[in-house]
Design an enzyme around this catalytic site. Structure first.
Site, PDB file in Angstrom:
ATOM      1  CG  ASP A  52      -2.057  -0.971   1.143  1.00 53.76           C
ATOM      2  OD1 ASP A  52      -2.414  -1.364   0.018  1.00 53.76           O
ATOM      3  OD2 ASP A  52      -2.600  -1.346   2.199  1.00 53.76           O
ATOM      4  CE1 TYR A 110       4.435  -6.773   3.472  1.00 52.85           C
ATOM      5  CE2 TYR A 110       4.020  -9.137   3.432  1.00 52.85           C
ATOM      6  CZ  TYR A 110       3.944  -7.901   2.824  1.00 52.85           C
ATOM      7  OH  TYR A 110       3.407  -7.781   1.571  1.00 52.85           O
TER       8      TYR A 110
END
Length: 241
Positions: A52, A110
């Protein structure tokens, strides 16, 4: 004749509206395709994960096709001259034509960086959090995410997917200097999933939610929150094939 190549890239997500190309928005995919066009390479860039706006990557994987006459070292150098300084191609190699960086990926990791000290120079790269973190409590809480679940209640509203089932293999929370770093490895992640998980954990830290609440939301028994932690602390760390 054309060949397909894989490239490992890193980027500063604070300068872009995300990975995936959007009309009239500056994106990583869009900038790389523009750079390729400047080298007379007309190719659509495929990517392993749609990060994003504001989310960073240390080792994002992309693929595209190039004319066979290109030397890969020269191509890497030429592209980096165009896309610097906020995108960097770390390596390029030839791959089979049926390779897809998203669907061939086996695991992804992540990290999310939280800092108790605000710095305007680091504001785009770590999330400022002014409350003391109970490390042992959050280590216990984050372990609940390990396993295979239907993560619909931990996905951004409006996610366009066929199913929400994902497997998280490993989680950890570590202290590094004065920072707290969340690490998650899974076979794939839904839009906003890591940020929703992070926000839920911080709400547990503040005694606004409990580990039992987390388990209920994981089991889809009750939805407590789908709020997202800020994007600036999130990094796509590594992808395995």
């Amino acid at each position: 004749m054309e060949s397909k190549v894989l490239a490992v890239i890193s980027y500063d997500g604070s300068k872009f509206y995300g990975m995936q190309k959007q009309p009239n928005k500056k994106t990583i995919q869009g900038e790389i395709e523009l750079a390729l066009n400047k080298l007379n390479i007309n190719s659509i860039v495929q990517h392993a994960g749609r990060t994003d706006k504001g989310v960073h990557a240390l080792n994002q994987v992309i693929s595209f096709t190039i004319p066979n006459f290109w030397d890969l070292n020269k191509l890497q150098t030429s592209l980096n001259k165009i896309i610097h300084p906020y995108i960097h191609i770390k390596k390029i190699k030839f791959i089979k034509n049926d390779f897809n960086p998203r669907f061939n990926a086996k695991k992804r990791s992540y990290r999310y960086i939280i800092s108790p000290i605000f710095s305007p120079h680091k504001a785009d790269y770590e999330t400022y959090y002014d409350k003391k973190i109970n490390i042992e409590l959050l280590k216990k809480a984050i372990k609940k995410f390990e396993g295979t679940y239907d993560f619909e209640y931990f996905a951004k509203t409006g996610s366009e997917v066929n199913n929400y089932i994902r497997t998280i293999y490993k989680t950890d929370i570590i202290e590094y200097k004065n920072k707290v770093i969340l690490k998650i490895i899974g076979n794939g992640f839904l839009r906003g999933q890591i940020r929703i998980i992070t926000n839920f954990l911080l709400m547990i830290n503040e005694n606004k939610l409990t580990i039992d609440d987390l388990q209920k939301q994981l089991n889809k028994d009750q939805l407590f929150t789908k709020h997202l932690a800020p994007p600036n602390g999130l990094y796509l760390e590594r992808i395995w094939y």
